[in-house]
Design a protein around this motif. Structure first.
Motif, PDB file in Angstrom:
ATOM      1  N   VAL A  80      -3.992  -9.461  62.061  1.00 17.96           N
ATOM      2  CA  VAL A  80      -4.624 -10.749  62.360  1.00 17.96           C
ATOM      3  C   VAL A  80      -3.830 -11.483  63.438  1.00 17.96           C
ATOM      4  O   VAL A  80      -4.399 -12.040  64.384  1.00 17.96           O
ATOM      5  N   VAL A  81      -2.517 -11.487  63.297  1.00 20.43           N
ATOM      6  CA  VAL A  81      -1.662 -12.123  64.301  1.00 20.43           C
ATOM      7  C   VAL A  81      -1.795 -11.414  65.650  1.00 20.43           C
ATOM      8  O   VAL A  81      -1.888 -12.055  66.704  1.00 20.43           O
ATOM      9  N   ALA A  82      -1.836 -10.088  65.618  1.00 23.35           N
ATOM     10  CA  ALA A  82      -1.963  -9.313  66.855  1.00 23.35           C
ATOM     11  C   ALA A  82      -3.279  -9.621  67.564  1.00 23.35           C
ATOM     12  O   ALA A  82      -3.332  -9.675  68.799  1.00 23.35           O
ATOM     13  N   ARG A  83      -4.347  -9.821  66.791  1.00 22.86           N
ATOM     14  CA  ARG A  83      -5.640 -10.143  67.399  1.00 22.86           C
ATOM     15  C   ARG A  83      -5.582 -11.482  68.131  1.00 22.86           C
ATOM     16  O   ARG A  83      -6.075 -11.621  69.261  1.00 22.86           O
ATOM     17  N   LEU A  84      -4.952 -12.481  67.500  1.00 19.90           N
ATOM     18  CA  LEU A  84      -4.805 -13.768  68.158  1.00 19.90           C
ATOM     19  C   LEU A  84      -3.992 -13.639  69.441  1.00 19.90           C
ATOM     20  O   LEU A  84      -4.354 -14.201  70.487  1.00 19.90           O
ATOM     21  N   GLN A  85      -2.903 -12.903  69.386  1.00 16.31           N
ATOM     22  CA  GLN A  85      -2.077 -12.713  70.573  1.00 16.31           C
ATOM     23  C   GLN A  85      -2.846 -12.002  71.685  1.00 16.31           C
ATOM     24  O   GLN A  85      -2.693 -12.317  72.868  1.00 16.31           O
ATOM     25  N   GLU A  86      -3.683 -11.057  71.297  1.00  8.72           N
ATOM     26  CA  GLU A  86      -4.458 -10.315  72.292  1.00  8.72           C
ATOM     27  C   GLU A  86      -5.465 -11.215  72.998  1.00  8.72           C
ATOM     28  O   GLU A  86      -5.690 -11.081  74.200  1.00  8.72           O
ATOM     29  N   TYR A  87      -6.078 -12.136  72.259  1.00  8.93           N
ATOM     30  CA  TYR A  87      -6.992 -13.104  72.887  1.00  8.93           C
ATOM     31  C   TYR A  87      -6.293 -13.788  74.069  1.00  8.93           C
ATOM     32  O   TYR A  87      -6.850 -13.902  75.170  1.00  8.93           O
ATOM     33  N   PHE A  88      -5.090 -14.276  73.823  1.00  7.42           N
ATOM     34  CA  PHE A  88      -4.387 -15.063  74.833  1.00  7.42           C
ATOM     35  C   PHE A  88      -3.836 -14.185  75.951  1.00  7.42           C
ATOM     36  O   PHE A  88      -3.832 -14.592  77.116  1.00  7.42           O
ATOM     37  N   THR A  89      -3.389 -13.000  75.608  1.00  7.31           N
ATOM     38  CA  THR A  89      -2.901 -12.086  76.646  1.00  7.31           C
ATOM     39  C   THR A  89      -4.010 -11.724  77.620  1.00  7.31           C
ATOM     40  O   THR A  89      -3.829 -11.774  78.847  1.00  7.31           O
ATOM     41  N   GLN A  90      -5.175 -11.369  77.086  1.00  5.15           N
ATOM     42  CA  GLN A  90      -6.286 -10.948  77.953  1.00  5.15           C
ATOM     43  C   GLN A  90      -6.845 -12.100  78.774  1.00  5.15           C
ATOM     44  O   GLN A  90      -7.365 -11.888  79.872  1.00  5.15           O
ATOM     45  N   SER A  91      -6.768 -13.329  78.246  1.00  6.31           N
ATOM     46  CA  SER A  91      -7.279 -14.485  78.989  1.00  6.31           C
ATOM     47  C   SER A  91      -6.239 -15.060  79.937  1.00  6.31           C
ATOM     48  O   SER A  91      -6.531 -16.006  80.671  1.00  6.31           O
ATOM     49  N   LYS A  92      -5.003 -14.507  79.915  1.00  8.01           N
ATOM     50  CA  LYS A  92      -3.879 -14.992  80.714  1.00  8.01           C
ATOM     51  C   LYS A  92      -3.564 -16.448  80.400  1.00  8.01           C
ATOM     52  O   LYS A  92      -3.116 -17.225  81.247  1.00  8.01           O
ATOM     53  N   CYS A  93      -3.804 -16.795  79.146  1.00 10.66           N
ATOM     54  CA  CYS A  93      -3.546 -18.145  78.657  1.00 10.66           C
ATOM     55  C   CYS A  93      -2.270 -18.091  77.828  1.00 10.66           C
ATOM     56  O   CYS A  93      -2.179 -17.325  76.861  1.00 10.66           O
ATOM     57  N   HIS A  94      -1.251 -18.865  78.201  1.00 15.68           N
ATOM     58  CA  HIS A  94       0.060 -18.760  77.566  1.00 15.68           C
ATOM     59  C   HIS A  94       0.046 -19.389  76.180  1.00 15.68           C
ATOM     60  O   HIS A  94      -0.326 -20.553  76.011  1.00 15.68           O
ATOM     61  N   LEU A  95       0.450 -18.613  75.182  1.00 12.65           N
ATOM     62  CA  LEU A  95       0.487 -19.072  73.796  1.00 12.65           C
ATOM     63  C   LEU A  95       1.929 -19.338  73.386  1.00 12.65           C
ATOM     64  O   LEU A  95       2.800 -18.492  73.554  1.00 12.65           O
TER      65      LEU A  95
END
Length: 273
Positions: free
Chosen positions: A144-159
């Motif tokens: 679940v955490v990895a999915r959230l991180q992937e959203y931001f990585t692919q959008s180039k949005c810094h989390l």
């Protein structure tokens, strides 16, 4: 840009909506800097399933283009996918790395899952009378955490931070203080934050307010409710006003701030240094 002047952004990803709120701390307090909402699609009748990956990435990419340099984002993880545990620490002195490793191993053992499938964070406490040390641990599935991180990585949005969404209610409870509870009703869940505890439960499991208060062991006069008006149909004694956390707001404002309660609370929460 000075960190205190950075925009702090809270992102609330729901099954059919992604909402975001940005605030900035100025000389006289918190200022609302922006709010956004995007519809996202879902492909399963099961409301516990995540929304469309492509829609979430697209919404976050659009959000990134609306933010200035140096922003900080905090996103909520569904509290229903997290687990709270209280754990005692050994009397021996341990480094922070050893403590983190020990907590992960003990949490995985108690949940009977491999450490590799678990993410966790903790808050340490020391008893004033005995000096014994304990931790309050929040764990979540690693996927679940990895999915959230992937959203931001692919959008180039810094989390910057991921936190259980119920903790977004903490700033409101701190404002109210004392024995107050803040309870948020979404379409499918109750979220709450009260003195020394927080959590969530399904509306299908506890559909009525009296049953929820009985489960939490709190009195109705201590409750401040919030949430979208279309789902919060009860007439509570106290309705939370989210704008009380802000010192400066200016139009354009959301027609209804209630659906943005979680995103605003996430924006106002703590961030790692």
């Amino acid at each position: 840009m000075c960190p205190a002047a950075q925009w702090q952004v809270g992102v609330d990803i729901q099954r059919d909506r992604l909402r975001a709120v940005a605030v900035q701390h100025r000389r006289y307090g918190w200022q609302l800097r922006g709010w956004w909402e995007w519809p996202v699609s879902h492909h399963s009748p099961d409301d516990t399933q995540p929304p469309s990956h492509a829609d979430v990435v697209s919404a976050l990419a659009a959000l990134r283009l609306s933010l200035p340099y140096g922003y900080r984002i905090r996103v909520g993880i569904p509290t229903g996918r997290t687990l709270q545990q209280q754990m005692s620490l050994p009397a021996m002195a341990m480094t922070e790395t050893d403590t983190c490793r020990y907590i992960g191993q003990m949490a995985a053992q108690q949940l009977d899952i491999p450490v590799s499938q678990l993410c966790w964070d903790y808050v340490a406490r020391t008893a004033t009378d005995s000096g014994s040390k304990s931790v309050s641990v929040a764990t979540a599935p690693a996927d679940v955490v990895a999915r959230l991180q992937e959203y931001f990585t692919q959008s180039k949005c810094h989390l910057r931070a991921i936190t259980p969404d119920a903790l977004a209610l903490a700033p409101y409870q701190a404002l109210l203080g004392g024995s107050s509870w803040v309870i948020y009703r979404s379409q499918h869940d109750w979220l709450w934050y009260g003195p020394q505890q927080w959590g969530a439960t399904r509306v299908s499991d506890v559909p009525e307010v009296p049953a929820l208060l009985e489960r939490l062991g709190c009195k109705s006069e201590h409750i401040h409710f919030c949430g979208p008006q279309e789902v919060l149909t009860e007439q509570p004694q106290e309705r939370l006003d989210p704008y009380r956390l802000l010192h400066l707001v200016a139009p354009p404002l959301p027609e209804n701030i209630d659906p943005f309660v979680i995103a605003l609370g996430l924006a106002l929460g703590g961030y790692p240094a």
